[in-house]
Design an enzyme around this catalytic site. Structure first.
Site, PDB file in Angstrom:
ATOM      1  N   ASP A   1      12.916  11.026  18.523  1.00  0.00           N
ATOM      2  CA  ASP A   1      13.456   9.762  18.015  1.00  0.00           C
ATOM      3  C   ASP A   1      14.581  10.019  17.014  1.00  0.00           C
ATOM      4  OD1 ASP A   1      11.000  10.741  16.658  1.00  0.00           O
ATOM      5  OD2 ASP A   1      11.517   9.241  15.159  1.00  0.00           O
ATOM      6  N   ASN A   2      14.767  11.279  16.634  1.00  0.00           N
ATOM      7  CA  ASN A   2      15.858  11.615  15.721  1.00  0.00           C
ATOM      8  C   ASN A   2      16.978  12.374  16.427  1.00  0.00           C
ATOM      9  OD1 ASN A   2      14.572  10.414  13.565  1.00  0.00           O
ATOM     10  ND2 ASN A   2      13.584  12.294  12.878  1.00  0.00           N
TER      11      ASN A   2
ATOM     12  N   GLY B   1       9.704  -0.698   5.100  1.00  0.00           N
ATOM     13  CA  GLY B   1      11.092  -0.971   5.482  1.00  0.00           C
ATOM     14  C   GLY B   1      12.093  -0.586   4.414  1.00  0.00           C
TER      15      GLY B   1
HETATM   16  P1  AMP Z   1      11.727   9.313  10.407  1.00  0.00           P
HETATM   17  O1  AMP Z   1      10.718  10.405  10.307  1.00  0.00           O
HETATM   18  O2  AMP Z   1      12.365   8.957   9.091  1.00  0.00           O
HETATM   19  O3  AMP Z   1      12.732   9.540  11.466  1.00  0.00           O
HETATM   20  O4  AMP Z   1      10.929   8.000  10.794  1.00  0.00           O
HETATM   21  C1  AMP Z   1      10.081   7.900  11.907  1.00  0.00           C
HETATM   22  C2  AMP Z   1       9.738   6.460  12.168  1.00  0.00           C
HETATM   23  O5  AMP Z   1       9.117   5.894  11.028  1.00  0.00           O
HETATM   24  C3  AMP Z   1      10.930   5.570  12.483  1.00  0.00           C
HETATM   25  O6  AMP Z   1      10.512   4.641  13.438  1.00  0.00           O
HETATM   26  C4  AMP Z   1      11.207   4.907  11.163  1.00  0.00           C
HETATM   27  O7  AMP Z   1      11.865   3.683  11.307  1.00  0.00           O
HETATM   28  C5  AMP Z   1       9.813   4.730  10.591  1.00  0.00           C
HETATM   29  N1  AMP Z   1       9.802   4.659   9.129  1.00  0.00           N
HETATM   30  C6  AMP Z   1      10.028   5.670   8.261  1.00  0.00           C
HETATM   31  N2  AMP Z   1       9.928   5.228   6.988  1.00  0.00           N
HETATM   32  C7  AMP Z   1       9.642   3.914   7.046  1.00  0.00           C
HETATM   33  C8  AMP Z   1       9.425   2.881   6.082  1.00  0.00           C
HETATM   34  N3  AMP Z   1       9.485   3.122   4.782  1.00  0.00           N
HETATM   35  N4  AMP Z   1       9.169   1.653   6.532  1.00  0.00           N
HETATM   36  C9  AMP Z   1       9.105   1.384   7.848  1.00  0.00           C
HETATM   37  N5  AMP Z   1       9.283   2.289   8.802  1.00  0.00           N
HETATM   38  C10 AMP Z   1       9.564   3.541   8.422  1.00  0.00           C
HETATM   39 MG    MG Z   2      14.111   8.665  12.342  1.00  0.00          MG
END
Ligand code: AMP
Ligand code: MG
Length: 528
Positions: A269-270, A135
């Site tokens: 999701d982005n 998180g």
């Molecule tokens: P992202 O690739 O940054 O768009 O993240 C993809 C997913 O992973 C999303 O659901 C984020 O909330 C989750 N996520 C990324 N980094 C973390 C982290 N350090 N702790 C918890 N969830 C994460």
């Molecule tokens: Mg994301």
């Protein structure tokens, strides 16, 4: 205490998971869960976007303490309850199931000057959607998100915004290159703002649960609050909505192509449902012009999210959204027609943007050829995208081609090594370009009006300053030593990306050689 006009629409319109405890779990049939930010006792505010504050009509000095606490996550605004949203998504082309705000906590929505903003803290601790993550976010990725969101806004690219960057005063463990070498890094929190943080993935999540009722509720919510000019009814209303999301998504990606921004992780999701650039992770700025370039080492093998593929990936993502919305629309040909329209719109809009970048003032039959040939010659040799287009004002129809090429030589990474064959390809292109400029001059009778219009067209299409990968890296390296001056300097510089700023001329430079293959400059991973 800072005074805000709170108006929570998302939480008021959609169902909440009543589970009071914050633990990682699978959630279904709810839109969001309770999640309270961690209160980092040693946190420190590093930078605030003064421009965004102005837009919000907030005076941070009048209520300095509560403002600082709010953006650091140490103050829960009265009568609000922070939450994490659930969503799913396709990552790198594969269905990934439940994802959700794993390290983003939404504080509330507030209205400023009739505009709705959701306030969100990124990196403020775990939520029910954190899966295996902690998180948290590290300083380097938070600086990159904070500076780039604001830089994109000033470039005129639709984007979420970043109000404030703070360090948590605590450390985070990360394996930057996923090679078994984890290290401690400084933790940070970005307070980011957007009218809404709803993504394609929120729709996919409910659709994958087979919960058409909730899918409809979410879609109605988004239309009512963010697409309220749509007046049609029944299934047509959802089709019109999808059409607009498609147009907005394309518009955003066309801007990315114009300024040379590579998002790096265009997973569904982005993808913002409002067509805003969201989730600044391993993004990068094109330096040598290259359709095959991606900054994201996690995507090194297939280069799915490379610069040249962004428009078609946008379309692929829209297809996933169409699948998710299908239960509400039940009309495959109508959805297909919208997706096909995206392709033609892309061709037309891309050509228009490229005319702007070339400073062309009229529409001529052969313009598409001129653009396609330019893209080919730009790939022959390393040519810096930003500098190349910005220098085009040095070319006019009085130029002889050899001289014109010399005028552009500062954009070449190694001009001296340009082979004779490639030099010829370049002069061939320039000869046609110079003739094309003459066509424009003849169309605009007054000579000085022509020069003025051409220069205005060039300078408003081609930024002089972008957040080059090495610039962000320099700001990160000093910030890691506790020196935030460069963050302030780059923030100031990037507020006026199209203006000449002689005091900052040093930033109008090609990528230095040391940055060619350095981690953080040309190689970034999803680790953040
Ligand atoms: P992202 O690739 O940054 O768009 O993240 C993809 C997913 O992973 C999303 O659901 C984020 O909330 C989750 N996520 C990324 N980094 C973390 C982290 N350090 N702790 C918890 N969830 C994460
Ligand atoms: Mg994301």
């Amino acid at each position: 205490m800072i005074k805000l006009n709170i108006d929570n629409s998302f939480t008021a319109s959609l169902p909440k998971d009543e589970e009071p405890e914050n633990y990682v779990r699978t959630v279904s049939d709810f839109a969001y869960c309770r999640a309270i930010p961690l209160s980092f006792p040693k946190s420190q505010l590093v930078h605030t976007s003064t421009q965004l504050l102005k837009e919000l009509e907030l005076d941070p000095y009048a209520d300095e303490e509560s403002f600082k606490k709010l953006v650091k996550g140490q103050f829960i605004y009265p009568d609000t309850e922070p939450y994490a949203m659930g969503y799913a998504g396709h990552q790198f082309g594969n269905w990934a199931g439940q994802l959700g705000d794993g390290r983003a906590i939404n504080l509330f929505e507030s209205i400023h000057n009739k505009k709705r903003w959701t306030w969100q803290l990124k990196g403020a601790g775990p939520t029910p959607f954190s899966r295996r993550g902690d998180g948290l976010a590290v300083l380097r990725s938070s600086i990159r998100e904070h500076l780039c969101s604001e830089a994109m806004y000033h470039l005129g690219v639709p984007t979420t915004r970043s109000l404030a960057l703070s360090i948590t005063g605590e450390e985070v463990l990360r394996d930057v290159m996923y090679d078994g070498n984890p290290a401690h890094e400084k933790g940070a929190v970005v307070c980011r703002l957007s009218p809404s943080f709803v993504r394609f993935g929120n729709f996919e999540w409910f659709a994958s649960q087979g919960n058409t009722g909730l899918l409809k509720q979410l879609t109605d919510y988004v239309i009512n609050h963010f697409y309220d000019h749509i007046t049609s009814h029944g299934t047509q209303r959802y089709l019109d909505f999808f059409q607009e999301v498609s147009t907005r998504t394309l518009n955003m990606i066309i801007h990315w192509q114009r300024v040379g921004f590579v998002h790096g992780v265009m997973n569904t999701d982005n993808m913002s449902i409002l067509g805003l650039t969201i989730d600044y992770g391993p993004y990068g700025w094109l330096e040598p012009y290259d359709h095959g370039w991606t900054p994201n080492t996690t995507d090194r093998e297939h280069k799915r999210y490379r610069y040249g593929a962004q428009p078609e990936i946008g379309l692929w993502n829209l297809l996933q959204l169409a699948n998710a919305l299908f239960e509400l629309i039940n009309d495959a040909p109508a959805l297909e027609a919208i997706l096909n329209q995206y392709k033609t719109d892309y061709q037309n809009k891309h050509l228009t943007v490229m005319r702007g970048k070339l400073g062309l003032l009229t529409v001529q039959d052969n313009d598409q050829n001129l653009v396609s040939n330019l893209i080919e010659v730009l790939h022959l040799h390393e040519v810096d995208m930003t500098i190349f287009f910005r220098e085009l004002h040095k070319i006019d129809d009085n130029n002889i081609t050899e001289k014109a090429l010399e005028n552009l030589s500062i954009a070449f990474y190694d001009y001296e090594s340009l082979s004779e064959a490639h030099r010829l390809r370049w002069t061939d292109w320039l000869e046609i370009y110079i003739k094309r400029i003459a066509v424009d001059r003849n169309a605009v009778e007054d000579d000085s009006a022509f020069a003025k219009a051409r220069s205005q067209q060039l300078n408003s299409s081609n930024p002089k300053y972008v957040l080059r990968n090495y610039m962000a890296q320099l700001a990160i390296e000093s910030a890691e030593k506790g020196d935030y001056n460069l963050i302030h300097e780059l923030y100031t510089l990037l507020q006026r990306p199209y203006d000449e700023q002689p005091e900052f001329e040093k930033w109008y430079a090609k990528r230095p050689e040391w940055a060619r293959s350095k981690i953080g400059c040309s190689m970034l991973s999803c680790s953040s």
